[in-house]
Design a protein around this motif. Sequence first.
Motif, mmCIF file in Angstrom:
data_model
loop_
_atom_site.group_PDB
_atom_site.id
_atom_site.type_symbol
_atom_site.label_atom_id
_atom_site.label_comp_id
_atom_site.label_asym_id
_atom_site.label_seq_id
_atom_site.Cartn_x
_atom_site.Cartn_y
_atom_site.Cartn_z
ATOM 1 N N PHE A 293 0.854 -1.194 0.000
ATOM 2 C CA PHE A 293 0.000 0.000 0.000
ATOM 3 C C PHE A 293 0.885 1.236 0.000
ATOM 4 O O PHE A 293 1.800 1.357 0.830
ATOM 5 C CB PHE A 293 -0.911 -0.006 1.218
ATOM 6 C CG PHE A 293 -1.885 1.133 1.234
ATOM 7 C CD1 PHE A 293 -3.063 1.053 0.514
ATOM 8 C CD2 PHE A 293 -1.620 2.287 1.952
ATOM 9 C CE1 PHE A 293 -3.965 2.106 0.522
ATOM 10 C CE2 PHE A 293 -2.514 3.334 1.959
ATOM 11 C CZ PHE A 293 -3.688 3.237 1.239
ATOM 12 N N THR A 294 0.644 2.168 -0.925
ATOM 13 C CA THR A 294 1.554 3.283 -1.174
ATOM 14 C C THR A 294 0.815 4.608 -1.108
ATOM 15 O O THR A 294 -0.314 4.721 -1.590
ATOM 16 C CB THR A 294 2.218 3.136 -2.556
ATOM 17 O OG1 THR A 294 2.871 1.869 -2.616
ATOM 18 C CG2 THR A 294 3.223 4.245 -2.797
ATOM 19 N N GLY A 295 1.472 5.622 -0.531
ATOM 20 C CA GLY A 295 0.893 6.958 -0.481
ATOM 21 C C GLY A 295 -0.239 7.039 0.532
ATOM 22 O O GLY A 295 -0.375 6.244 1.450
ATOM 23 N N ARG A 296 -1.062 8.062 0.405
ATOM 24 C CA ARG A 296 -2.257 8.270 1.228
ATOM 25 C C ARG A 296 -1.930 8.564 2.694
ATOM 26 O O ARG A 296 -2.769 8.326 3.557
ATOM 27 C CB ARG A 296 -3.190 7.053 1.178
ATOM 28 C CG ARG A 296 -3.553 6.575 -0.217
ATOM 29 C CD ARG A 296 -4.243 7.644 -1.011
ATOM 30 N NE ARG A 296 -4.813 7.137 -2.257
ATOM 31 C CZ ARG A 296 -5.144 7.915 -3.269
ATOM 32 N NH1 ARG A 296 -4.939 9.220 -3.197
ATOM 33 N NH2 ARG A 296 -5.667 7.397 -4.353
ATOM 34 N N GLU A 297 -0.731 9.073 2.978
ATOM 35 C CA GLU A 297 -0.403 9.333 4.377
ATOM 36 C C GLU A 297 -1.350 10.349 4.999
ATOM 37 O O GLU A 297 -1.831 10.173 6.124
ATOM 38 C CB GLU A 297 1.048 9.816 4.498
ATOM 39 C CG GLU A 297 2.098 8.754 4.184
ATOM 40 C CD GLU A 297 2.392 8.654 2.698
ATOM 41 O OE1 GLU A 297 1.775 9.403 1.918
ATOM 42 O OE2 GLU A 297 3.231 7.808 2.322
ATOM 43 N N GLN A 298 -1.622 11.435 4.268
ATOM 44 C CA GLN A 298 -2.519 12.457 4.818
ATOM 45 C C GLN A 298 -3.934 11.930 4.960
ATOM 46 O O GLN A 298 -4.615 12.217 5.956
ATOM 47 C CB GLN A 298 -2.509 13.693 3.913
ATOM 48 C CG GLN A 298 -1.176 14.433 3.897
ATOM 49 C CD GLN A 298 -1.233 15.678 3.034
ATOM 50 O OE1 GLN A 298 -2.212 15.924 2.333
ATOM 51 N NE2 GLN A 298 -0.169 16.466 3.068
ATOM 52 N N GLU A 299 -4.389 11.129 3.974
ATOM 53 C CA GLU A 299 -5.744 10.581 4.074
ATOM 54 C C GLU A 299 -5.853 9.593 5.229
ATOM 55 O O GLU A 299 -6.877 9.507 5.897
ATOM 56 C CB GLU A 299 -6.135 9.899 2.757
ATOM 57 C CG GLU A 299 -6.354 10.854 1.594
ATOM 58 C CD GLU A 299 -5.078 11.148 0.827
ATOM 59 O OE1 GLU A 299 -3.985 10.860 1.361
ATOM 60 O OE2 GLU A 299 -5.173 11.658 -0.303
ATOM 61 N N MET A 300 -4.786 8.805 5.479
ATOM 62 C CA MET A 300 -4.781 7.875 6.609
ATOM 63 C C MET A 300 -4.944 8.644 7.915
ATOM 64 O O MET A 300 -5.707 8.254 8.798
ATOM 65 C CB MET A 300 -3.471 7.081 6.623
ATOM 66 C CG MET A 300 -3.309 6.103 5.484
ATOM 67 S SD MET A 300 -3.911 4.462 5.849
ATOM 68 C CE MET A 300 -2.571 3.832 6.845
ATOM 69 N N ASP A 301 -4.213 9.748 8.041
ATOM 70 C CA ASP A 301 -4.332 10.562 9.251
ATOM 71 C C ASP A 301 -5.720 11.172 9.372
ATOM 72 O O ASP A 301 -6.271 11.272 10.469
ATOM 73 C CB ASP A 301 -3.281 11.670 9.242
ATOM 74 C CG ASP A 301 -1.872 11.128 9.391
ATOM 75 O OD1 ASP A 301 -1.729 9.993 9.890
ATOM 76 O OD2 ASP A 301 -0.914 11.819 8.998
ATOM 77 N N ALA A 302 -6.307 11.563 8.231
ATOM 78 C CA ALA A 302 -7.631 12.182 8.267
ATOM 79 C C ALA A 302 -8.721 11.170 8.601
ATOM 80 O O ALA A 302 -9.739 11.523 9.198
ATOM 81 C CB ALA A 302 -7.940 12.845 6.922
#
Length: 640
Positions: A293-302
């Motif tokens: 799973f790659t990217g989406r760090e900000q969405e994970m936090d949100a």
Amino acid sequence: MLQFNVLGPLAAVTESDQLALGPFKQQVLLAVLLCRPDSVVPVDRLVDALWSEDPPRSAGKNLQVYVHHLRRALAFDDAGAGAQVLHQRPGYRLAVNPQAIDMVRFEQGVDLARRAAAQSDAPRVDRLIREAMSLWRGRPFVGLEGVAPLDAEAARLEERRLSGLEAWFTARLQLGQHHEVLDEVEPLVVEHPFREVFRTQHMRALCGVGRQNDALIAYDETRRQFSQELGLEPGAVLRQLQQEILAGGPAAGPRAPAPSACEPSVRVADATPAHVPDSLPRTVQLPPGLTDFTGREQEMDALFPEVTAHGEAAPQWRVTVVTGPPGVGKSALAVAAAHAAAEDYPGGVFHVDLSDARGLPRPPARALAELLRQLGESPATLPEDLPGLVMRYRARFTPRVPALLVLDNAAHESQVRPLLPSAPPVTTVVTSCSRLAGLDGSDALELRPLDDDAALRLLRRISGSEAIDAEPDAARRIARCCGGLPLALRIAGARIAPRRIWPLTKFADHVESSAGLDWFTVGDVDLRRSLRRGYRVLTDADWQRIHLLDFGADFTFMDAWLRLGGEPMDTAQALNRLCDTHALTDVPLADPDGPGLFRLGAFVHDLAQEHAPRRLSVPPAHGGNDCAVSPACAAPRPGR
């Protein structure tokens, strides 16, 4: 002698050691055989238990392998004493003394207690059930959840345990153990608020310790809860007990013989749920996550901002709708974030797919039935109608600690509403191609295609860094053709990975020149099929508008109005609908004072061409040039 324990984690114990029972499926095989000790279990029933509805072609041979290893595991001495797995048509039999299984001894103890209760022998009932209850070490078959026959057997045993507790409390009240019964029955009333026998015993115990006023308050609370949650009045036994207390107070124990250990409990209607746990067992019901799973760090936090605060304050009831175009990775994000946050939800993590194997919306009743099975309900006891399932669900799913529910691939609001929990500690995440704006109080998390850097990183993780680093320009061209959709990138990476002897430039040339979506398929994964499912809500009129708006570049509201014709309000409504379905996206503006821009979603152009291959002849609706696009919009469409 070899002893088997199933009232808790599955275990096989000798006088000096505990046997290693092997991997999960081998333990499932043993557990299913233990449910019918010294009886033949047909092969097809064992296969269903091991592989549910999707057995492999080699299921028969695999079963033989599991039987072979199970025999070796149970042969703890040279004589093979204790238990043997024997082949006997039409299946296998576990040759074992039933008394070696804790489940059998428990049920025999409860049966003997029932006979003692019929003879009004309260001391013997107390002794027998005390011994039977000492065998319990937790939920039956804990660790083997999700296996239908074991879940059904666990639910049956749990029901017998509760009815045994009811008979035990009745006997102990007769023996004058009012304080002890009160301490033990109070948490059970909270866990199982619709079992009237527990309610009755709670009130009698309160009277036995001189708290008649509290008993009347308990009755009022029972009546309020039954009325608000079920629309029913308490049963005749509770109403009579209230009248006895008002008339001067009954004896602490029952005046007449009460239900015995295995007699049916007095319930609130036949369909009233038997289990309403105060705190659900720690359960995670999620599909496997993606290791890459790659990217989406900000969405994970949100998605789970409250996770780190669980130790400080109780979380609030919350529904988040993760929305975006098909193939953008909504389900992958929800599952990855849920795995990351699972430890912060001690009430359990549950997952239900709201679409079937064909991508069609599942009826809410079927989704509710699946969720109730995850919560431990026996399929045989579930109501058949949607209102009955909703009532059972709301009574069953009432955790006191944080729990997480993931409702995946929702098509519309009416599919989601019956599954929304009413318990405040439950966080619900819904994924959908639609924004589901009709869900009151929900938050929306818009998922956009990956940016160029994240897309290239995902492509590198799937196809390998050697090929990507050797031809970075070609890799960027391929990633750009994928339109930032993780599903397209995964297909492209899977096609690149096994053919590293081919130059990546040839792949890029082929992708850029190929006809539409034909290239984006690998194995049983087909981007075209996934996109069509996601855009199924679009009507013929919507596709006609998409044809008209296919400028080949970004466009403004004025461009759309000139092309579509009609009133400006009609154009605004059409654009809003297409944006809600993600067939159109709004483009982030570099100049905040510039006109708002729109763009066709990734691969929407290709789908539109397939929907109506012959391009419509478009007359200028307002006297403008039908091919003209605002200068600010001249940027080419990314991807395809």
